[in-house]
Design a protein around this motif. Structure first.
Motif, PDB file in Angstrom:
ATOM      1  N   PHE A  65       0.873  -2.367  81.492  1.00 43.44           N
ATOM      2  CA  PHE A  65       0.903  -1.085  80.775  1.00 43.44           C
ATOM      3  C   PHE A  65      -0.470  -0.426  80.787  1.00 43.44           C
ATOM      4  O   PHE A  65      -0.599   0.762  81.086  1.00 43.44           O
ATOM      5  CB  PHE A  65       1.382  -1.269  79.327  1.00 43.44           C
ATOM      6  N   LEU A  66      -1.491  -1.198  80.467  1.00 38.22           N
ATOM      7  CA  LEU A  66      -2.824  -0.628  80.344  1.00 38.22           C
ATOM      8  C   LEU A  66      -3.468  -0.294  81.690  1.00 38.22           C
ATOM      9  O   LEU A  66      -4.242   0.663  81.787  1.00 38.22           O
ATOM     10  CB  LEU A  66      -3.730  -1.583  79.558  1.00 38.22           C
ATOM     11  N   VAL A  69       0.605   1.802  83.917  1.00 35.05           N
ATOM     12  CA  VAL A  69       1.422   2.840  83.270  1.00 35.05           C
ATOM     13  C   VAL A  69       0.554   3.905  82.602  1.00 35.05           C
ATOM     14  O   VAL A  69       0.781   5.108  82.802  1.00 35.05           O
ATOM     15  CB  VAL A  69       2.399   2.205  82.254  1.00 35.05           C
ATOM     16  N   ALA A  70      -0.432   3.498  81.819  1.00 35.62           N
ATOM     17  CA  ALA A  70      -1.254   4.479  81.084  1.00 35.62           C
ATOM     18  C   ALA A  70      -1.989   5.444  82.021  1.00 35.62           C
ATOM     19  O   ALA A  70      -1.913   6.655  81.825  1.00 35.62           O
ATOM     20  CB  ALA A  70      -2.219   3.774  80.144  1.00 35.62           C
ATOM     21  N   PRO A  71      -2.695   4.962  83.075  1.00 36.78           N
ATOM     22  CA  PRO A  71      -3.381   5.926  83.932  1.00 36.78           C
ATOM     23  C   PRO A  71      -2.418   6.827  84.712  1.00 36.78           C
ATOM     24  O   PRO A  71      -2.692   8.010  84.923  1.00 36.78           O
ATOM     25  CB  PRO A  71      -4.225   5.080  84.888  1.00 36.78           C
ATOM     26  N   TYR A  72      -1.268   6.262  85.113  1.00 36.58           N
ATOM     27  CA  TYR A  72      -0.307   7.075  85.864  1.00 36.58           C
ATOM     28  C   TYR A  72       0.348   8.108  84.942  1.00 36.58           C
ATOM     29  O   TYR A  72       0.527   9.268  85.330  1.00 36.58           O
ATOM     30  CB  TYR A  72       0.742   6.183  86.528  1.00 36.58           C
ATOM     31  N   ALA A  73       0.684   7.699  83.729  1.00 35.77           N
ATOM     32  CA  ALA A  73       1.263   8.643  82.761  1.00 35.77           C
ATOM     33  C   ALA A  73       0.274   9.766  82.462  1.00 35.77           C
ATOM     34  O   ALA A  73       0.658  10.938  82.362  1.00 35.77           O
ATOM     35  CB  ALA A  73       1.648   7.910  81.482  1.00 35.77           C
ATOM     36  N   LYS A  74      -0.997   9.407  82.335  1.00 36.26           N
ATOM     37  CA  LYS A  74      -2.027  10.423  82.102  1.00 36.26           C
ATOM     38  C   LYS A  74      -2.064  11.425  83.252  1.00 36.26           C
ATOM     39  O   LYS A  74      -2.138  12.640  83.037  1.00 36.26           O
ATOM     40  CB  LYS A  74      -3.387   9.743  81.935  1.00 36.26           C
ATOM     41  N   LEU A  97      -4.454   8.218  76.090  1.00 31.95           N
ATOM     42  CA  LEU A  97      -3.986   7.471  77.260  1.00 31.95           C
ATOM     43  C   LEU A  97      -5.158   7.021  78.121  1.00 31.95           C
ATOM     44  O   LEU A  97      -5.153   5.922  78.667  1.00 31.95           O
ATOM     45  CB  LEU A  97      -3.019   8.313  78.090  1.00 31.95           C
ATOM     46  N   LYS A  99      -8.097   6.302  77.070  1.00 36.48           N
ATOM     47  CA  LYS A  99      -8.761   5.179  76.403  1.00 36.48           C
ATOM     48  C   LYS A  99      -7.940   3.898  76.537  1.00 36.48           C
ATOM     49  O   LYS A  99      -8.490   2.803  76.599  1.00 36.48           O
ATOM     50  CB  LYS A  99      -8.995   5.510  74.934  1.00 36.48           C
ATOM     51  N   LEU A 100      -6.619   4.038  76.576  1.00 34.20           N
ATOM     52  CA  LEU A 100      -5.768   2.866  76.746  1.00 34.20           C
ATOM     53  C   LEU A 100      -5.803   2.337  78.179  1.00 34.20           C
ATOM     54  O   LEU A 100      -5.611   1.149  78.411  1.00 34.20           O
ATOM     55  CB  LEU A 100      -4.313   3.207  76.389  1.00 34.20           C
ATOM     56  N   ALA A 101      -6.034   3.242  79.109  1.00 30.16           N
ATOM     57  CA  ALA A 101      -6.019   2.845  80.519  1.00 30.16           C
ATOM     58  C   ALA A 101      -7.137   1.850  80.784  1.00 30.16           C
ATOM     59  O   ALA A 101      -8.303   2.130  80.538  1.00 30.16           O
ATOM     60  CB  ALA A 101      -6.164   4.073  81.404  1.00 30.16           C
TER      61      ALA A 101
END
Length: 149
Positions: A65-66, A69-74, A97, A99-101
């Motif tokens: 996820f981190l 998913v997070a960088p792609y969602a961003k 997002l 920061k989560l990536a």
């Protein structure tokens, strides 16, 4: 219907990241092995996640996820904002997002391992490391440039 934005270099780079990020996850980041005269197995982001999955599935899901998913969602959300499909007021969500990536944290950890060595055997960098680094830096630049717009 909102007017279509002109395809700026910022938007073009962000759209390219939609293809380049998945490619960089599968690309060989490095090759590692114990014996100096044999071909070294390639390690990618995805094969690293597979190795984590075998030991700790919960950790593998969190890292996936981190780091994926997070960088792609961003990137997707930023493209939707660029094309007027989402309001710019969602930019703070992109900061969260971002920061989560963990892509940049993963990259830094990888550089530390490469710099210090594994202690035995050998490690060689591969072309995917440069692609992955470029994607991370481009994503950071697009995020910063979009905040200024």
């Amino acid at each position: 219907m909102p007017p279509r934005p002109k395809l700026t270099p910022l938007i073009a780079v962000n759209l390219a990241l939609l293809v380049l990020f998945p490619l960089s996850w599968a690309a060989p980041l490095l090759r590692a092995g114990l014996l100096p005269f044999f071909d070294l197995p390639a390690i990618s982001v995805l094969t690293g996640l597979q190795a984590i999955w075998e030991k700790d599935p919960a950790l593998a899901l969190l890292v996936a996820f981190l780091a994926l998913v997070a960088p792609y969602a961003k990137t997707v959300l930023l493209a939707l904002i660029h094309f007027g499909r989402l309001p710019p007021r969602l930019l703070p969500l992109l900061q969260i997002l971002g920061k989560l990536a963990m892509a940049d944290v993963f990259l830094i950890a990888l550089y530390i391992v490469l710099a210090k060595g594994v202690g035995m055997g050998r490690v060689e960098t591969a072309w995917g490391l440069y692609l992955f680094t470029g994607c991370i830096l481009a994503s950071l630049a697009v995020s910063l440039g979009s905040r200024r717009r």
